[in-house]
Design an enzyme around this catalytic site. Structure first.
Site, PDB file in Angstrom:
ATOM      1  CD  GLU A   9      52.582  25.884  30.284  1.00  0.00           C
ATOM      2  OE1 GLU A   9      53.286  26.919  30.254  1.00  0.00           O
ATOM      3  OE2 GLU A   9      51.544  25.738  29.627  1.00  0.00           O
ATOM      4  CG  HIS A  11      49.496  20.624  30.672  1.00  0.00           C
ATOM      5  ND1 HIS A  11      49.370  21.301  31.866  1.00  0.00           N
ATOM      6  CD2 HIS A  11      49.833  21.557  29.757  1.00  0.00           C
ATOM      7  CE1 HIS A  11      49.603  22.584  31.665  1.00  0.00           C
ATOM      8  NE2 HIS A  11      49.891  22.775  30.402  1.00  0.00           N
ATOM      9  CG  HIS A 162      48.546  26.587  32.908  1.00  0.00           C
ATOM     10  ND1 HIS A 162      47.333  26.547  32.259  1.00  0.00           N
ATOM     11  CD2 HIS A 162      49.470  26.086  32.045  1.00  0.00           C
ATOM     12  CE1 HIS A 162      47.532  26.017  31.059  1.00  0.00           C
ATOM     13  NE2 HIS A 162      48.806  25.734  30.896  1.00  0.00           N
ATOM     14  CG  ASP A 283      51.490  24.164  26.894  1.00  0.00           C
ATOM     15  OD1 ASP A 283      50.993  23.407  27.752  1.00  0.00           O
ATOM     16  OD2 ASP A 283      50.868  25.115  26.405  1.00  0.00           O
TER      17      ASP A 283
HETATM   18 MN    MN Z   1      49.902  24.696  29.294  1.00  0.00          MN
END
Ligand code: MN
Length: 322
Positions: A9, A11, A162, A283
């Site tokens: 995850e 980005h 998400h 993340d």
């Molecule tokens: Mn995220």
């Protein structure tokens, strides 16, 4: 101690996609969003240094949302999804040992989204798809999206759901802007996408369909018993399933540790879903990679489980050739 990890995850931001992204800031300061934008836009030393320091061998990159999930013009949404996938593929191709990709698709046109997913998997070498919540007010169990689920299942491409803000703003959040966003409303919204997919029978119709939830499963692992118990007496309005909801949750839903660095929900997710269905994620850049890595490296679990969470499960679920 450092253990080799895959994180999924993680980005990035593409030029011309920041306008969509800006809608999610809410009460985040401009300084923080500027800092995040710099990190998101970098595919070089800054990102790799963060990965190296924390034992992340491979980062599977997904666009910071909502992207075309917020695009009202369907033709434009389809076109821009394709553009951002080409952009990501070009970046990944510069460093295929360290990066992989998740497709971005416009389910406003589910057939186009299915075709684009197929292109991303078979031609661009991506590992799955990330969808940032609802698309123009449409949840992911919408009957118009059926063709997309059929294709995702056929391609064995996992669909990472998400978080994004809910479509409407219910009264329960009135006067509490702090609860609107990652602290509370995102989890409720995202778990509800997953539950709608479960109870509408998508996993029964497409047994190979898989979804991935971040944040240790958006609280669903904690609720399994109650979900089954109340499903038995719920007003289902014609919905039927051959098995109780937990059967599909255990079989078709995988979770990541993104944004949750705490023993109790980790053990809950492992106990509820099994050791094959939990994967590490950080993340980046919204959470601290060092904290996420330190947490999973020191969690009170046996080494075989840790190895599965950090590497083996993601390798298998994302069909990575590593
Ligand atoms: Mn995220």
């Amino acid at each position: 101690m450092s253990i080799k990890k895959i994180a999924l995850e993680e980005h990035f931001m593409a030029p011309d996609f920041t306008d969509y992204w800006a809608t999610t800031f809410g009460n985040i300061s401009p300084e923080l969003s500027d800092k995040a934008l710099g990190a998101l836009s970098d595919f070089g030393a800054r990102r790799l240094d963060d990965m190296d320091k924390n034992g992340i061998e491979i980062a599977i990159l997904g666009l910071a949302g909502p992207g075309v999930q917020a695009e009202k013009d369907t033709t434009l949404a389809v076109k821009r999804a394709r553009e951002v996938n080409d952009f990501l593929a070009a970046e990944v191709s510069k460093n295929t040992k360290r990066y992989g990709g998740l497709a971005h698709v416009a389910v406003q046109d589910a057939k186009a989204a299915a075709d684009e997913l197929e292109r991303c998997i078979t031609q661009l070498g991506f590992s799955g798809v990330m969808i940032n919540g609802a698309t123009n007010g449409m949840y992911l169990d919408d009957p118009s999206i059926e063709v997309f689920w059929e294709r995702a299942a056929a391609l064995k491409a996992p669909v990472y759901i998400h978080p994004n803000n809910p479509i409407d703003h219910p009264s329960m959040f009135n006067g509490h802007p702090e609860l609107w966003g990652p602290m509370w409303s995102w989890g409720v919204e995202t778990a509800t996408h997953a539950m709608r997919i479960v109870t509408s029978g998508i996993f029964e119709r497409y047994p190979d369909a898989k979804i991935i939830l971040g944040h240790m499963g958006e609280a669903i692992p904690f609720q399994l018993w109650r979900i089954d118990s109340r499903w038995a007496i719920a007003n289902r309005q014609g919905l039927t399933l051959k098995e109780p909801p937990s059967h599909y949750i255990r079989k078709n839903i995988m979770v990541t540790t993104s944004g949750v660095c705490s023993e109790e929900p980790l053990h809950c997710a492992l106990n509820a879903l099994g050791g094959d269905n939990v994967m590490f994620s950080a993340d980046y850049p919204f959470e601290r990679t060092a904290e996420a890595s330190h947490f999973i490296e020191n969690a009170k679990i046996d080494e075989a489980k840790r190895q599965k969470i950090c590497w083996d499960n993601a390798k298998r679920i994302l069909n990575l050739k590593v």
